[in-house]
Motif scaffolding. Structure first.
Motif, PDB file in Angstrom:
ATOM      1  N   PRO A 164     -93.762   2.518  90.690  1.00 60.12           N
ATOM      2  CA  PRO A 164     -94.285   0.962  91.378  1.00 60.12           C
ATOM      3  C   PRO A 164     -95.509   1.551  92.526  1.00 60.12           C
ATOM      4  N   PRO A 165     -95.263   0.240  93.032  1.00 58.23           N
ATOM      5  CA  PRO A 165     -96.099   0.217  94.209  1.00 58.23           C
ATOM      6  C   PRO A 165     -95.339   0.689  95.233  1.00 58.23           C
ATOM      7  N   THR A 166     -95.428   1.359  96.358  1.00 63.36           N
ATOM      8  CA  THR A 166     -95.092   1.859  97.859  1.00 63.36           C
ATOM      9  C   THR A 166     -95.846   2.020  98.524  1.00 63.36           C
ATOM     10  N   PRO A 167     -96.244   1.348  99.543  1.00 63.70           N
ATOM     11  CA  PRO A 167     -97.396   0.921 100.832  1.00 63.70           C
ATOM     12  C   PRO A 167     -97.276   2.522 100.952  1.00 63.70           C
ATOM     13  N   PRO A 168     -98.571   2.618 101.210  1.00 64.02           N
ATOM     14  CA  PRO A 168     -99.810   2.614 101.006  1.00 64.02           C
ATOM     15  C   PRO A 168    -100.352   2.434  99.865  1.00 64.02           C
ATOM     16  N   TYR A 169     -99.296   3.555  98.881  1.00 57.01           N
ATOM     17  CA  TYR A 169    -100.293   3.302  97.814  1.00 57.01           C
ATOM     18  C   TYR A 169     -99.801   2.474  96.867  1.00 57.01           C
ATOM     19  N   GLY A 170    -100.426   1.749  95.637  1.00 56.58           N
ATOM     20  CA  GLY A 170    -100.055   1.163  94.459  1.00 56.58           C
ATOM     21  C   GLY A 170     -99.629   1.750  93.160  1.00 56.58           C
ATOM     22  N   HIS A 171     -99.755   0.759  92.088  1.00 57.05           N
ATOM     23  CA  HIS A 171     -99.178   1.460  90.560  1.00 57.05           C
ATOM     24  C   HIS A 171    -100.205   2.817  91.098  1.00 57.05           C
ATOM     25  N   ARG A 172     -99.344   3.916  90.091  1.00 59.10           N
ATOM     26  CA  ARG A 172     -99.427   5.773  89.796  1.00 59.10           C
ATOM     27  C   ARG A 172     -99.252   5.434  88.567  1.00 59.10           C
ATOM     28  N   LEU A 173     -99.828   6.712  88.115  1.00 57.90           N
ATOM     29  CA  LEU A 173     -98.883   7.463  87.367  1.00 57.90           C
ATOM     30  C   LEU A 173     -99.247   9.370  87.475  1.00 57.90           C
ATOM     31  N   VAL A 174     -98.251   9.511  87.830  1.00 61.37           N
ATOM     32  CA  VAL A 174     -97.845  10.686  88.000  1.00 61.37           C
ATOM     33  C   VAL A 174     -97.605  12.387  87.086  1.00 61.37           C
ATOM     34  N   VAL A 175     -98.452  12.885  87.596  1.00 61.47           N
ATOM     35  CA  VAL A 175     -98.336  14.322  86.396  1.00 61.47           C
ATOM     36  C   VAL A 175     -97.770  15.306  87.121  1.00 61.47           C
ATOM     37  N   ASP A 176     -96.214  16.264  86.856  1.00 63.02           N
ATOM     38  CA  ASP A 176     -95.958  17.084  87.786  1.00 63.02           C
ATOM     39  C   ASP A 176     -96.372  18.523  86.533  1.00 63.02           C
ATOM     40  N   LEU A 177     -96.603  19.165  87.262  1.00 58.67           N
ATOM     41  CA  LEU A 177     -96.749  20.720  86.780  1.00 58.67           C
ATOM     42  C   LEU A 177     -96.551  21.559  87.227  1.00 58.67           C
ATOM     43  N   PRO A 178     -95.497  21.686  86.292  1.00 62.12           N
ATOM     44  CA  PRO A 178     -94.297  23.336  87.648  1.00 62.12           C
ATOM     45  C   PRO A 178     -95.214  24.514  87.012  1.00 62.12           C
ATOM     46  N   ASP A 179     -95.137  25.346  87.940  1.00 63.61           N
ATOM     47  CA  ASP A 179     -95.739  26.563  88.002  1.00 63.61           C
ATOM     48  C   ASP A 179     -94.231  27.722  88.107  1.00 63.61           C
ATOM     49  N   ASP A 180     -94.745  28.752  86.513  1.00 61.02           N
ATOM     50  CA  ASP A 180     -93.455  29.366  85.918  1.00 61.02           C
ATOM     51  C   ASP A 180     -93.199  30.195  86.434  1.00 61.02           C
ATOM     52  N   GLN A 181     -93.983  30.726  87.696  1.00 59.90           N
ATOM     53  CA  GLN A 181     -92.942  31.316  88.567  1.00 59.90           C
ATOM     54  C   GLN A 181     -92.775  31.155  89.182  1.00 59.90           C
ATOM     55  N   PRO A 182     -91.672  32.235  89.482  1.00 56.65           N
ATOM     56  CA  PRO A 182     -90.071  32.213  90.100  1.00 56.65           C
ATOM     57  C   PRO A 182     -90.324  32.495  91.579  1.00 56.65           C
ATOM     58  N   VAL A 183     -89.259  31.053  92.758  1.00 51.87           N
ATOM     59  CA  VAL A 183     -90.128  30.926  94.269  1.00 51.87           C
ATOM     60  C   VAL A 183     -89.366  32.529  94.293  1.00 51.87           C
ATOM     61  N   ARG A 184     -90.088  33.303  95.410  1.00 50.72           N
ATOM     62  CA  ARG A 184     -89.797  34.358  95.335  1.00 50.72           C
ATOM     63  C   ARG A 184     -88.695  34.782  96.806  1.00 50.72           C
ATOM     64  N   ASN A 185     -87.122  35.329  96.275  1.00 49.09           N
ATOM     65  CA  ASN A 185     -86.190  35.182  96.914  1.00 49.09           C
ATOM     66  C   ASN A 185     -86.312  36.446  97.893  1.00 49.09           C
ATOM     67  N   LEU A 186     -85.610  36.023  99.493  1.00 49.53           N
ATOM     68  CA  LEU A 186     -85.316  38.244  99.427  1.00 49.53           C
ATOM     69  C   LEU A 186     -84.292  38.512  99.035  1.00 49.53           C
ATOM     70  N   PRO A 187     -84.512  39.530  99.250  1.00 49.82           N
ATOM     71  CA  PRO A 187     -83.416  40.504  98.890  1.00 49.82           C
ATOM     72  C   PRO A 187     -82.281  40.670  99.587  1.00 49.82           C
ATOM     73  N   PRO A 188     -81.111  40.397  98.514  1.00 52.19           N
ATOM     74  CA  PRO A 188     -79.893  40.111  99.048  1.00 52.19           C
ATOM     75  C   PRO A 188     -79.515  41.312 100.717  1.00 52.19           C
ATOM     76  N   PRO A 189     -79.296  40.567 101.675  1.00 49.00           N
ATOM     77  CA  PRO A 189     -78.868  41.647 102.934  1.00 49.00           C
ATOM     78  C   PRO A 189     -78.140  42.876 102.880  1.00 49.00           C
ATOM     79  N   SER A 190     -78.699  43.754 102.975  1.00 46.09           N
ATOM     80  CA  SER A 190     -78.640  45.253 103.014  1.00 46.09           C
ATOM     81  C   SER A 190     -77.270  45.110 104.191  1.00 46.09           C
ATOM     82  N   ILE A 191     -76.152  46.238 104.137  1.00 49.37           N
ATOM     83  CA  ILE A 191     -75.286  45.942 105.249  1.00 49.37           C
ATOM     84  C   ILE A 191     -76.258  46.856 106.150  1.00 49.37           C
ATOM     85  N   ARG A 192     -76.436  46.423 107.133  1.00 52.99           N
ATOM     86  CA  ARG A 192     -77.506  47.306 108.052  1.00 52.99           C
ATOM     87  C   ARG A 192     -77.004  45.701 108.805  1.00 52.99           C
TER      88      ARG A 192
END
Length: 434
Positions: A117-145
């Motif tokens: 629905p309208p939410t300033p500063p925008y009016g009515h909207r049709l939204v399309v979300d397209l997820p990327d199937d590439q996972p978020v790259r996580n840091l490796p687990p912290p080693s004992i260093r």
């Protein structure tokens, strides 16, 4: 007379129905905006009225089809704003009462299509979300260093089609938070032993839950969310810092315990010991409670350091850390603070917050506070902790030459690293050992 009145009523109803139909049928696409992010692309169609839509996906080639009913269609859409690697093109066709939009995609994705629905500063909207199937790259687990970098997750509030609060001149909160976040990240990355991780790297929308997930995925030691405050009247002003409320933290721990599939992620290395976290619920809860307590204490300490620095360059709206049940602070396993850098609804502060020089001062202030916080309370396996461990408190009878011999360094090295102008030292003085 009664008969004439009936005709008039029927005529009015007919005209009302006709005008209603014309109003609905006159819906149209007024704009198309593309907001790419690292793992999702959002496409927003600005509509003249609430959209009636159905959508479905096709393959060979991959594409998303959206049918808009009661919408005037044409072979051309309004000029496109933005681009994404997921989208080859966006095209349309239709007639006087229906419009078909086709998104040609570079690969298959599970699209989510919904109306807003309208939410300033925008009016009515049709939204399309397209997820990327590439996972978020996580840091490796912290080693004992030793000597790992301290990771600070920096969250620029709002973004994309979510502008945040809007100042009297029409300036958006999202255009204040991102420049400050980027400057803070640069300062952190220049500091040996610290590393910045931007939760949002550009002008796109991220759900509040996703922000904490990204910070957790990067194993952040602290999450700093940057915002600008607002109120219904222009008088309030000043900066404030918020931390997670105890009630919200306790609720989130309960939710975490219900999500047994995420226990290994949330419990960290302890998950190797608590194999059956569902049956060992009390043990898992104890670990999460300890984590929550540590996070809340750490966040409160960091918040105090930030307030101390902000007080040097800005008016403080609140001089003590404030507890709240804000969504971006909801992770009880990650120390998190939300910094309101000022009131965008105050005309004078809006002008100040728009200023590049003031944004730089704010970023520097935040960096100074965070650096001092981690110098005082560094994570055990960090470079800051190692540097702090290599300190010596001078006792009676000790001299610079004696300490140089004990630690196998030269007197010149001791003098230089501690910025001493002579070999004289005093009892109780703390010396850094190179």
């Amino acid at each position: 007379m009664m008969k004439n009145n009936n005709y008039k009523i029927k005529g009015c109803l007919l005209l009302f129905t006709l005008f209603s139909f014309m109003a609905v049928a006159s819906n149209q696409v007024k704009g198309v905006r593309v907001w790419p992010s690292p793992d999702n692309t959002r496409v927003v169609f600005d509509m003249a009225a609430a959209p009636e839509h159905i959508s479905f996906s096709l393959d060979n080639p991959d594409r998303l089809v959206i049918d808009l009913n009661n919408t005037t269609g044409s072979s051309s859409l309004p000029p496109l704003s933005g681009e994404s690697a997921l989208i080859k093109s966006i095209r349309s066709s239709g007639d006087a009462n229906k419009m078909r939009i086709v998104l040609d995609l570079t690969k298959a994705t599970k699209a989510n299509v919904f109306a807003l629905p309208p939410t300033p500063p925008y009016g009515h909207r049709l939204v399309v979300d397209l997820p990327d199937d590439q996972p978020v790259r996580n840091l490796p687990p912290p080693s004992i260093r030793a000597a790992r970098d301290i990771v600070v997750a920096i969250d620029a509030g709002h973004g994309g089609e979510d502008p945040g609060s809007i100042g009297p001149s029409g300036f958006y909160e999202k255009n204040i938070t991102l420049p400050i976040a980027k400057q803070l990240a640069q300062l952190i990355d220049r500091q040996p032993g610290m590393k910045a991780m931007m939760v949002r790297t550009n002008d796109y929308y991220l759900h509040v839950n996703k922000r904490t997930e990204i910070a957790r995925g990067q194993q952040a030691d602290l999450l700093v969310s940057i915002h600008a405050d607002a109120f219904t009247s222009p008088q309030p002003r000043g900066a404030s810092v918020w931390v997670l409320s105890l009630r919200r933290a306790t609720t989130e721990v309960g939710r975490m315990l219900e999500q047994t599939e995420r226990h290994s992620e949330l419990l960290g290395g302890v998950a190797e010991i608590i194999k059956d976290s569902a049956n060992e619920r009390y043990l898992a809860q104890t670990v999460l409670d300890l984590s929550m307590n540590h996070s809340m204490v750490t966040a409160y300490q960091a918040a105090n350091e930030v307030l101390q620095e902000l007080d040097k360059i800005a008016y403080l709206h609140k001089r003590e850390p404030q507890a709240a049940s804000l969504g971006v602070l909801k992770a009880p396993d990650i120390p998190s603070i939300l910094v309101e850098v000022g009131f965008i609804s105050n005309p004078k502060e809006e002008a100040l917050l728009k200023s590049g020089s003031h944004q730089s001062k704010l970023a520097t202030s935040l960096f100074t506070a965070l650096k001092r916080h981690f110098e005082k309370a560094p994570p055990a396996d960090s470079l800051f902790a190692m540097q702090r461990a290599k300190e010596h408190r001078v006792s009676a009878g000790e001299s610079l030459s004696l300490l140089a011999q004990r630690y196998n360094v030269s007197v010149d090295e001791l003098r230089n690293v501690n910025q001493l102008t002579s070999d004289s030292i005093r009892i109780g003085q703390t010396l850094r050992i190179p």
